[in-house]
Scaffold this motif. Structure first.
Motif, PDB file in Angstrom:
ATOM      1  N   TYR A  67       0.831  -1.204   0.000  1.00  0.00           N
ATOM      2  CA  TYR A  67       0.000   0.000   0.000  1.00  0.00           C
ATOM      3  C   TYR A  67       0.867   1.256   0.000  1.00  0.00           C
ATOM      4  O   TYR A  67       0.528   2.253  -0.638  1.00  0.00           O
ATOM      5  CB  TYR A  67      -0.918   0.017   1.232  1.00  0.00           C
ATOM      6  N   GLY A  68       1.960   1.212   0.731  1.00  0.00           N
ATOM      7  CA  GLY A  68       2.848   2.366   0.766  1.00  0.00           C
ATOM      8  C   GLY A  68       3.538   2.588  -0.564  1.00  0.00           C
ATOM      9  O   GLY A  68       3.607   3.720  -1.067  1.00  0.00           O
ATOM     10  N   MET A  69       4.043   1.504  -1.147  1.00  0.00           N
ATOM     11  CA  MET A  69       4.712   1.610  -2.448  1.00  0.00           C
ATOM     12  C   MET A  69       3.735   2.091  -3.519  1.00  0.00           C
ATOM     13  O   MET A  69       4.051   2.960  -4.341  1.00  0.00           O
ATOM     14  CB  MET A  69       5.292   0.250  -2.836  1.00  0.00           C
ATOM     15  N   ALA A  70       2.533   1.502  -3.485  1.00  0.00           N
ATOM     16  CA  ALA A  70       1.523   1.883  -4.475  1.00  0.00           C
ATOM     17  C   ALA A  70       1.017   3.303  -4.242  1.00  0.00           C
ATOM     18  O   ALA A  70       0.648   3.998  -5.191  1.00  0.00           O
ATOM     19  CB  ALA A  70       0.361   0.899  -4.441  1.00  0.00           C
ATOM     20  N   GLN A  71       1.004   3.750  -2.961  1.00  0.00           N
ATOM     21  CA  GLN A  71       0.567   5.120  -2.680  1.00  0.00           C
ATOM     22  C   GLN A  71       1.512   6.123  -3.320  1.00  0.00           C
ATOM     23  O   GLN A  71       1.069   7.119  -3.913  1.00  0.00           O
ATOM     24  CB  GLN A  71       0.495   5.351  -1.174  1.00  0.00           C
ATOM     25  N   LEU A  72       2.801   5.865  -3.232  1.00  0.00           N
ATOM     26  CA  LEU A  72       3.763   6.738  -3.910  1.00  0.00           C
ATOM     27  C   LEU A  72       3.532   6.720  -5.412  1.00  0.00           C
ATOM     28  O   LEU A  72       3.514   7.763  -6.075  1.00  0.00           O
ATOM     29  CB  LEU A  72       5.198   6.286  -3.611  1.00  0.00           C
ATOM     30  N   GLY A  73       3.356   5.503  -5.957  1.00  0.00           N
ATOM     31  CA  GLY A  73       3.096   5.378  -7.387  1.00  0.00           C
ATOM     32  C   GLY A  73       1.840   6.115  -7.807  1.00  0.00           C
ATOM     33  O   GLY A  73       1.794   6.766  -8.858  1.00  0.00           O
ATOM     34  N   ALA A  74       0.809   6.030  -6.967  1.00  0.00           N
ATOM     35  CA  ALA A  74      -0.468   6.679  -7.281  1.00  0.00           C
ATOM     36  C   ALA A  74      -0.322   8.196  -7.313  1.00  0.00           C
ATOM     37  O   ALA A  74      -0.925   8.875  -8.159  1.00  0.00           O
ATOM     38  CB  ALA A  74      -1.524   6.270  -6.254  1.00  0.00           C
ATOM     39  N   ILE A  75       0.461   8.738  -6.395  1.00  0.00           N
ATOM     40  CA  ILE A  75       0.704  10.183  -6.406  1.00  0.00           C
ATOM     41  C   ILE A  75       1.370  10.581  -7.723  1.00  0.00           C
ATOM     42  O   ILE A  75       0.998  11.579  -8.354  1.00  0.00           O
ATOM     43  CB  ILE A  75       1.587  10.602  -5.207  1.00  0.00           C
ATOM     44  N   ALA A  76       2.330   9.767  -8.168  1.00  0.00           N
ATOM     45  CA  ALA A  76       3.036  10.059  -9.427  1.00  0.00           C
ATOM     46  C   ALA A  76       2.091   9.937 -10.626  1.00  0.00           C
ATOM     47  O   ALA A  76       2.150  10.752 -11.564  1.00  0.00           O
ATOM     48  CB  ALA A  76       4.231   9.115  -9.585  1.00  0.00           C
ATOM     49  N   VAL A  77       1.204   8.915 -10.611  1.00  0.00           N
ATOM     50  CA  VAL A  77       0.203   8.775 -11.683  1.00  0.00           C
ATOM     51  C   VAL A  77      -0.697   9.999 -11.720  1.00  0.00           C
ATOM     52  O   VAL A  77      -1.000  10.550 -12.789  1.00  0.00           O
ATOM     53  CB  VAL A  77      -0.637   7.487 -11.467  1.00  0.00           C
ATOM     54  N   TRP A  78      -1.152  10.439 -10.550  1.00  0.00           N
ATOM     55  CA  TRP A  78      -2.042  11.598 -10.466  1.00  0.00           C
ATOM     56  C   TRP A  78      -1.327  12.869 -10.939  1.00  0.00           C
ATOM     57  O   TRP A  78      -1.921  13.703 -11.627  1.00  0.00           O
ATOM     58  CB  TRP A  78      -2.520  11.742  -9.023  1.00  0.00           C
ATOM     59  N   LYS A  79      -0.064  13.005 -10.583  1.00  0.00           N
ATOM     60  CA  LYS A  79       0.727  14.162 -11.024  1.00  0.00           C
ATOM     61  C   LYS A  79       0.762  14.195 -12.557  1.00  0.00           C
ATOM     62  O   LYS A  79       0.545  15.249 -13.181  1.00  0.00           O
ATOM     63  CB  LYS A  79       2.140  14.058 -10.452  1.00  0.00           C
ATOM     64  N   ASN A  80       0.996  13.036 -13.174  1.00  0.00           N
ATOM     65  CA  ASN A  80       0.983  12.957 -14.639  1.00  0.00           C
ATOM     66  C   ASN A  80      -0.392  13.307 -15.196  1.00  0.00           C
ATOM     67  O   ASN A  80      -0.512  14.000 -16.208  1.00  0.00           O
ATOM     68  CB  ASN A  80       1.359  11.543 -15.104  1.00  0.00           C
ATOM     69  N   TYR A  81      -1.429  12.810 -14.530  1.00  0.00           N
ATOM     70  CA  TYR A  81      -2.809  13.029 -14.977  1.00  0.00           C
ATOM     71  C   TYR A  81      -3.159  14.520 -14.916  1.00  0.00           C
ATOM     72  O   TYR A  81      -3.821  15.049 -15.821  1.00  0.00           O
ATOM     73  CB  TYR A  81      -3.761  12.213 -14.110  1.00  0.00           C
ATOM     74  N   LYS A  82      -2.712  15.197 -13.872  1.00  0.00           N
ATOM     75  CA  LYS A  82      -3.004  16.625 -13.750  1.00  0.00           C
ATOM     76  C   LYS A  82      -2.289  17.422 -14.833  1.00  0.00           C
ATOM     77  O   LYS A  82      -2.806  18.430 -15.324  1.00  0.00           O
ATOM     78  CB  LYS A  82      -2.600  17.134 -12.356  1.00  0.00           C
ATOM     79  N   GLU A  83      -1.093  16.967 -15.198  1.00  0.00           N
ATOM     80  CA  GLU A  83      -0.322  17.686 -16.218  1.00  0.00           C
ATOM     81  C   GLU A  83      -0.877  17.448 -17.619  1.00  0.00           C
ATOM     82  O   GLU A  83      -0.852  18.346 -18.469  1.00  0.00           O
ATOM     83  CB  GLU A  83       1.145  17.250 -16.151  1.00  0.00           C
ATOM     84  N   ASP A  84      -1.391  16.234 -17.873  1.00  0.00           N
ATOM     85  CA  ASP A  84      -1.956  15.887 -19.191  1.00  0.00           C
ATOM     86  C   ASP A  84      -2.975  14.762 -18.971  1.00  0.00           C
ATOM     87  O   ASP A  84      -2.623  13.574 -19.008  1.00  0.00           O
ATOM     88  CB  ASP A  84      -0.853  15.422 -20.140  1.00  0.00           C
ATOM     89  N   PRO A  85      -4.266  15.105 -18.721  1.00  0.00           N
ATOM     90  CA  PRO A  85      -5.274  14.098 -18.361  1.00  0.00           C
ATOM     91  C   PRO A  85      -5.390  12.951 -19.363  1.00  0.00           C
ATOM     92  O   PRO A  85      -5.445  11.780 -18.959  1.00  0.00           O
ATOM     93  CB  PRO A  85      -6.572  14.905 -18.287  1.00  0.00           C
ATOM     94  N   GLU A  86      -5.402  13.246 -20.647  1.00  0.00           N
ATOM     95  CA  GLU A  86      -5.593  12.191 -21.646  1.00  0.00           C
ATOM     96  C   GLU A  86      -4.399  11.229 -21.660  1.00  0.00           C
ATOM     97  O   GLU A  86      -4.573   9.997 -21.611  1.00  0.00           O
ATOM     98  CB  GLU A  86      -5.783  12.809 -23.034  1.00  0.00           C
ATOM     99  N   LYS A  87      -3.202  11.782 -21.686  1.00  0.00           N
ATOM    100  CA  LYS A  87      -1.996  10.944 -21.719  1.00  0.00           C
ATOM    101  C   LYS A  87      -1.826  10.196 -20.392  1.00  0.00           C
ATOM    102  O   LYS A  87      -1.513   8.998 -20.370  1.00  0.00           O
ATOM    103  CB  LYS A  87      -0.766  11.805 -21.996  1.00  0.00           C
ATOM    104  N   GLY A  88      -2.037  10.899 -19.285  1.00  0.00           N
ATOM    105  CA  GLY A  88      -1.870  10.289 -17.974  1.00  0.00           C
ATOM    106  C   GLY A  88      -2.809   9.122 -17.762  1.00  0.00           C
ATOM    107  O   GLY A  88      -2.406   8.065 -17.247  1.00  0.00           O
ATOM    108  N   LEU A  89      -4.081   9.280 -18.176  1.00  0.00           N
ATOM    109  CA  LEU A  89      -5.049   8.198 -18.030  1.00  0.00           C
ATOM    110  C   LEU A  89      -4.690   7.022 -18.922  1.00  0.00           C
ATOM    111  O   LEU A  89      -4.768   5.857 -18.504  1.00  0.00           O
ATOM    112  CB  LEU A  89      -6.466   8.706 -18.363  1.00  0.00           C
ATOM    113  N   GLN A  90      -4.265   7.312 -20.151  1.00  0.00           N
ATOM    114  CA  GLN A  90      -3.929   6.237 -21.084  1.00  0.00           C
ATOM    115  C   GLN A  90      -2.723   5.433 -20.592  1.00  0.00           C
ATOM    116  O   GLN A  90      -2.702   4.194 -20.675  1.00  0.00           O
ATOM    117  CB  GLN A  90      -3.647   6.795 -22.478  1.00  0.00           C
TER     118      GLN A  90
END
Length: 566
Positions: free
Chosen positions: A497-520
């Motif tokens: 959960y801790g490792m994935a939480q860090l990963g999730a923050i990074a995924v969300w950061k990408n999503y905020k910068e470019d929603p279409e690319k980040g989601l894909q």
């Protein structure tokens, strides 16, 4: 409506009894394999049989947890655990031997099967015939936790509540009422303290015996191998704990100080940690399970139509049980149905904001189940938790931009987002504590109950101890570990959960910068199932599999910056 995939090998009407299953296992063991094509067909046939068995077990588990008081459902689960699963284990080992010994195995696509073959070889290394009856006993014993916890309830104002329902009062603005409810919940947990201590002591001894039989010094080292932790070591976990203590705890301590001042208190107590510091009543994003499901479908649809359609399919097929009730097991989960290709979501909703985040979390798991449904082998869908929890925790954050579905008031929406981001950070110390505690438990296998309680407090307090004062309620603090289901039922499944939480923050950061690319990128990573290494899956998502102090600091500062904007 959805239906199970058409079977090509096993009978459509296969009865899940050992007498019907054994001939199929024997056929797989005895069948000659004379080409790479025949080996692939053999793998597909084995996969089909295993998927059918897994789905049957899934329904037994789901039905039992939905009604822990139903003796018939418990017996059906125990029948599988005692009469089917132990008899499968030696056959699975023989099938693994047959696979690795085949002259055709080197003719298969090495890249496609690398992860699968690596896991098969590890299973062969760990298999011991004498562990089968012990693991069967563990399977039966650990389910007792569900029954004990599911029976817990308290009376408040002459009305009975499950502990999940009662916890809603801890968000209320009446401090005296919060304290009263917290004390009732705690007293109810302590009522079963000795029962759960004895249960856990028994499980600990059984698990240690499994480790010794397999040639390991302790159960911790055995589980690192059994969980397929090829990408990190116990020492890496300790380093992660240290990074969390250094980088996350100070931020949370600062937030706790702000909470204390906002509530005008001389000290925070455990019953002060969930109330909104604005003085407003608790957030109520929905009313009842049906509305939670409908709003979640709309939220997911607004992100991407495919996502919303998956939850709609689940609703139409009765694949939700979301409301809390007495006799229902605690917690929440998404259980994949291996043949059907869809999942079942189980949770204990009490109409709180936490239930919203649980739903989108389990919804992330559900999307993952759908995305991997058509992978060639059933084992390709068995993702390690570091990947599975990336799916769910990322969805918690990605979905936030569409939480207006749950909140029509702008200030409530901001409160919800602030609470979520705070929870993202708050998750990390708790993960570190639970993980470090389990390292201690299993590397000190002969410890006493008193030593275990002392170890919990010694580990918990450097991570803030929830940032509340426990000086006069030490017994309650020492018993907090018993509320964590994972310690009883799925040992060592927590650092993920801790490792994935860090990963999730990074995924969300990408999503905020470019929603279409980040989601894909996120969806592309999930589609891989477990056909690539964890590092490669994270890279496909556009992020790093990294839990160094520097990375923890970088992502924590990003979250803190987003909180400040709100």
């Amino acid at each position: 409506m959805i239906h199970k995939k058409t079977r090509k090998y096993i009978p459509a009407d296969l009865e899940m009894k050992w007498e019907a299953l054994e001939p199929l296992f024997k056929d797989l063991c005895d069948r000659p394999i004379n080409s790479a094509h025949e080996l692939e067909l053999w793998l597909q046939n084995r996969s089909e049989l295993e998927a059918a068995i897994e789905e049957d077990f899934a329904w037994r588990y789901i039905r039992m947890t939905c009604d822990t008081n139903n003796e018939e459902l418990l017996q059906k689960f125990q029948y599988f655990a005692t009469e089917i699963e132990p008899k499968i284990a030696p056959y699975s080992n023989e099938l693994n031997k047959k696979l690795v010994a085949s002259e055709w195995v080197d003719k298969l696509d090495a890249e496609k099967f690398f992860i699968y073959f690596r896991g098969v070889k590890k299973s062969l290394e760990l298999f011991r015939e004498e562990n089968i009856p012990i693991q069967t006993e563990i399977q039966v014993e650990q389910q007792k936790y569900q029954g004990i916890s599911g029976a817990m309830s308290v009376h408040i104002d002459d009305k009975e509540f499950t502990l999940e329902q009662a916890s809603v009062f801890l968000k209320g603005t009446d401090r005296a009422k919060r304290q009263e409810v917290w004390e009732k919940i705690t007293a109810r947990r302590l009522q079963d303290k000795e029962t759960l201590d004895k249960l856990f002591d028994h499980l600990r001894k059984l698990r240690h015996k499994v480790a010794l039989n397999a040639g390991f010094e302790n159960f911790r080292d055995y589980m690192f191998q059994a969980l397929g932790r090829f990408d990190y070591t116990p020492q890496d976990c300790y380093a992660f704990h240290e990074a969390i203590e250094k980088e996350i705890v100070p931020i949370l301590r600062e937030q706790a100080e702000k909470r204390k001042n906002a509530l005008d208190l001389s000290a925070l107590r455990p019953w002060d940690m969930d109330v909104d510091v604005s003085g407003k009543s608790a957030l109520k994003p929905f009313n009842g399970g049906a509305e939670l499901i409908e709003k979640s479908i709309q939220c997911f649809t607004n992100i991407n139509s495919y996502l919303g359609e998956r939850l709609e399919i689940m609703k139409d097929n009765g694949l939700f049980d979301v409301e809390s009730r007495k006799g229902k097991a605690p917690g929440g989960y998404n259980y994949p149905l291996s043949e059907t290709g869809a999942p079942f979501i189980f949770m204990n909703s009490a109409n709180t904001f936490r239930d919203l985040t649980t739903m989108v979390h389990e919804g992330g798991h559900a999307v993952h189940t759908f995305l991997t449904a058509d992978l060639e082998l059933n084992d390709f869908k068995h993702c390690p938790s570091e990947v599975a929890e990336l799916a769910s925790m990322s969805m918690e954050l990605i979905s936030m931009d569409n939480w207006n579905v749950y909140f029509d008031n702008e200030e409530d929406l901001k409160r919800a987002k602030r609470d979520q981001l705070f929870d993202v950070l708050k998750t990390l110390p708790w993960v570190a504590v639970v993980d470090q505690f389990q390292h201690w438990i299993y590397t000190n296998p002969t410890h006493t109950d008193a030593e275990r309680r002392a170890a919990w407090i010694q580990i918990y307090e450097p991570f803030g101890a929830g940032f509340a004062v426990w000086s006069d309620i030490k017994e309650a603090e020492a018993n907090l570990w018993q509320k964590q289901l994972h310690i009883f039922e799925v040992p060592f499944y927590y650092i993920e959960y801790g490792m994935a939480q860090l990963g999730a923050i990074a995924v969300w950061k990408n999503y905020k910068e470019d929603p279409e690319k980040g989601l894909q990128q996120y969806l592309d990573a999930l589609k891989l199932g477990y056909t690539k290494t964890i590092k490669e899956i994270y890279e496909t998502a556009g992020i790093k599999f990294d839990f160094s102090a520097g990375y923890v600091k970088e992502l924590a500062e990003f979250v803190k910056g987003e909180m400040d904007k709100l």
